[in-house]
Design an enzyme around this catalytic site. Sequence first.
Site: not given
Lengths: 435, 328
Positions: A189, A242, A315, A333-334
Amino acid sequence: MTGKVAYTNARVIDPASGLDTPASTGGGVLTDGTRIMAIGPDIFATGMPAGTEIVDCEGAVLTPGLVDMRVDFCEPGNEHKEDIESGSRAAAAGGVTAVVTLPDTDPAIDDASVLEFVARRARDVKLVKVFAYATVTRNADSDEIVEMGLLKQAGAVAFTNGRSAVANAKTLSRALKYAQAFDALIVQHPDEASLSNGGVMQSGELATRLGLPGIPREAETIMIDRDLALVKMTGGRYHAAHISTAESVAKIRAAKADGLRVTCDTAPPYFALNELAVGEYRTFAKLSPPLRTEDDRQAVVDGLADGTIDCIASDHFPQDQESKRLPFEQAEFGAAGLESLLALTLELVHNGHLDLAAALSKVTARPAELLKLPVGRLHVGGAADIVIFDPERPSRIEPDSFTSKSKNSPFDGRLVQGRVIRTIVDGRTIYTTAS
Amino acid sequence: MTAATTGLSAQDQPAEFPFPHRHLLGIQDLSPDEITYLLDLSNRYAEHNRARGPKFDLMRDKILINLFFEDSTRTRTSFELAGMRLGADVINIAVANSSIKKGETIVDTAMTLNAMHADALVVRHSNAGAVKLLSEKVNCAVINGGDGSHEHPTQALLDALTIRRRKGTLQGLLVALCGDVAHSRVARSNIYLLQTMGARVRVIAPPTLIPAAMERLGVEVFHDMRAGLEGCDIVMMLRLQRERMEGSFVPSVHEYFEFYGLDYDKLQHAKPDALIMHPGPMNRGVEIDSDVADDIDRSLIREQVEMGVAVRMACLDVLTRERLVATP
């Protein structure tokens, strides 16, 4: 199901073999109920074997079920956000037949017992095929490398610390070296936390106007720079997850040209949205990495088109409502991604950036190839993992109707073209539009 | 609008203007006409207050809640006084810091406030956008009393009123905002307001205290205080917000004052009649020298506080009127 099933009148596309037969040939796929027996334009020319169940695809596309190399099913530890069953149902609704889950769960997948727990749960649920990463380091936050050999034997498909980077250069270099004994891939990441910490969106004019602390794109590119140097030093296999900036795409492109064993993926938010989606503090658009600028978005599209970016992952990082209905800085986040993965990937086709087979390759054959998974392609004798979809049918992304426990999507309300009609795993239909 | 609805006498009325907003969340939402209208009305309230005029009953039987998720004495007191001078029942709610950090309360808080049937809500919060989120969940008018590093609209209005009363106009003035621009909601609101009203704005700070792409907001950026102050009409100092800083933005307050603290030596680079402002509370000897801050000829700092009450009366007045047109 044990009998034969014929999927007829389909445009059959198998990116792995280059097969693309128009629906007008009347072809399709014949299965024995579990495995593929025949594929192609002329397999039904001499008639159907007796007792065969016929599924008329009515001209839709039939292709390998999607392989999503980056999802978070939050189990064990955060089942209120998602669990293996709800996540699997969301995958099925998205045309995904195989997923690879992140290991930074609670507890983390850093030993075989947790890996076996996930495998057992997936067997019980028996929907999509659930593969799992193991962490690179103990608990995904230490500098102690996990038992890579034993974990790989136990089924770990690759190693990553999930949503945190392996920050220590020496630790990563050792992981890259050690993993070579087992031909294991290290998935990073790419985020230099000392630069991104405290930030909540892309640094720039919009963040300044909104008064929100920014994350510079260099937080990603510095880490990729460093990691590529370590890959050069160690000769390890490295995958950047990503990627989201123009510079990252350029660096990976150059590294590939230099012959380094480097691959990467991106996710739909980074080729289909830019930072403006944050609008007036829309927490659904709070993602890690953050949504970038329009220039970055276009560079990611170019990277997909020229093959620099190998794969597209959803993701899928589900969040419950309570984690998002907060001031932007406090929100998690997300976002959910599984159920919009195919439609958003097809945007690349509808917009003329990729042909259909090339786009499908990034969500089927290529991730399977990278992770050495026995999925992602149509071949005689192989498992009947199939998705049938209409690439033209218009629809709207409506998170409220998501199967996932998470209803948060930065694409909320977006009009798209492409709809999953049927998802099949090992010959079993696990999702149809009607269901 | 009649004199009866504002409480001011007929000759004190600003031009009739239908204020179309339901909330006051930021200066960015306001047009030049709307800003002018608020300043005109504020000015009337300022004159009335200065003349020791009686209280109004415009907000009689109305409830004003000051909901402060972040400590503030002067803003809360200013709103409290404004509400009281309009005849409102004023309630102050200070939400504990520990609750903010958990973050789970803001929507629930909105529900609670709705149940109390407040007419106006002044909200301060340490997160940008939090006041907007809350405004979407309540039925009453919401005034942003400062949200994180985003906006502080009544501060910008009171600053503009203070300047306009001294200089007669905002149009064409050169205003320098000096100090911690990165963490300052006051800076953002002032930049939007001053530019909307035709002033030019400079920001002066060390590079670490200038947020990304600052020049895209239409301001000139300076890192040298003397150069930045050259030709300025107004010098607006900003507080060094050390509580918002993670890590080191400036090496020491000693060094900061040496290069960015306002003293007479630096001030002489501005116009001879340049005026000095500070939103308070001041860190004397950090961002401003005491002699400069207390200079009764040039410092407008006390007048800013006075204008604050008038501006907040005007804002409460327009937002709690019966509205024919109401948009978010």
